[in-house]
Scaffold this motif. Structure first.
Motif, PDB file in Angstrom:
ATOM      1  N   THR A 143       0.820  -1.216   0.000  1.00  0.00           N
ATOM      2  CA  THR A 143       0.000   0.000   0.000  1.00  0.00           C
ATOM      3  C   THR A 143       0.853   1.265   0.000  1.00  0.00           C
ATOM      4  N   LEU A 144       2.119   1.147   0.377  1.00  0.00           N
ATOM      5  CA  LEU A 144       3.010   2.301   0.404  1.00  0.00           C
ATOM      6  C   LEU A 144       3.828   2.458  -0.875  1.00  0.00           C
ATOM      7  N   LEU A 145       3.747   1.467  -1.763  1.00  0.00           N
ATOM      8  CA  LEU A 145       4.502   1.511  -3.013  1.00  0.00           C
ATOM      9  C   LEU A 145       3.998   2.678  -3.863  1.00  0.00           C
ATOM     10  N   ASN A 146       4.883   3.525  -4.292  1.00  0.00           N
ATOM     11  CA  ASN A 146       4.598   4.684  -5.150  1.00  0.00           C
ATOM     12  C   ASN A 146       3.775   5.772  -4.461  1.00  0.00           C
ATOM     13  N   ALA A 147       3.556   5.683  -3.162  1.00  0.00           N
ATOM     14  CA  ALA A 147       2.774   6.696  -2.446  1.00  0.00           C
ATOM     15  C   ALA A 147       3.674   7.891  -2.120  1.00  0.00           C
ATOM     16  N   ALA A 148       3.209   9.068  -2.464  1.00  0.00           N
ATOM     17  CA  ALA A 148       3.966  10.301  -2.198  1.00  0.00           C
ATOM     18  C   ALA A 148       3.567  10.866  -0.847  1.00  0.00           C
ATOM     19  N   SER A 149       4.507  11.428  -0.152  1.00  0.00           N
ATOM     20  CA  SER A 149       4.243  11.981   1.182  1.00  0.00           C
ATOM     21  C   SER A 149       3.328  13.202   1.139  1.00  0.00           C
ATOM     22  N   TRP A 150       3.257  13.884   0.030  1.00  0.00           N
ATOM     23  CA  TRP A 150       2.450  15.110  -0.062  1.00  0.00           C
ATOM     24  C   TRP A 150       1.066  14.865  -0.640  1.00  0.00           C
ATOM     25  N   GLN A 151       0.746  13.652  -0.989  1.00  0.00           N
ATOM     26  CA  GLN A 151      -0.566  13.370  -1.575  1.00  0.00           C
ATOM     27  C   GLN A 151      -1.478  12.737  -0.559  1.00  0.00           C
TER      28      GLN A 151
END
Length: 151
Positions: A143-151
């Motif tokens: 679920t954290l793959l490709n997740a951006a901290s600002w989105q």
């Protein structure tokens, strides 16, 4: 008569003083605001650059079935990838300079990249060395793959 001349001189000095103080006030308000706007523009540009790197990483993973070991490996792969070489717009959303893809627009430092392929799910973390922005995670969680901290 002397009284009248003194009065006019004082009014002229006061007028000049008002204009000078008004200009100083204008600069003291707009100067910091322009710095904030420049910082926001750099943040936006850096985030867009990180998204472009994420796009390249996912393109690499789709074709090679794994993520690259380093950003240098990614850049070497991009140089020989026929699709990207022929038409970068087919992979990326916009025109970009591929030579500066892995560098932060903020300072020119290279983005930090760490690959964690020890779990069932390979995951990477891409970080901007000059801010708290990142994409992905060190924790092997899909679920954290490709997740951006600002989105």
């Amino acid at each position: 008569m002397v009284n009248q001349n003194v009065k006019i001189a004082i009014q002229a000095v006061m007028g000049i003083l008002i204009v000078a103080l008004g200009y100083w006030l204008y600069l003291s308000i707009t100067g910091p605001w322009q710095a904030v706007e420049r910082q926001q523009a750099l943040t936006q540009l850096t985030r867009q650059q990180m998204v472009q790197v994420r796009t390249a990483l996912t393109h690499y993973e789709r074709l090679e079935d794994s993520f690259p070991a380093s950003l240098d490996s990614l850049m070497m792969w991009i140089d020989v990838d026929s699709l990207i070489s022929a038409d970068p717009l087919s992979v990326f959303d916009s025109e970009l300079n591929l030579d500066s893809l892995i560098y932060s627009p903020r300072t020119g430092n290279i983005f930090e990249y760490a690959l964690n392929d020890t779990g069932r799910v390979a995951i990477y973390k891409l970080e901007d060395p000059d801010s708290d922005d990142y994409i992905g995670s060190n924790i092997p969680d899909i679920t954290l793959l490709n997740a951006a901290s600002w989105q």
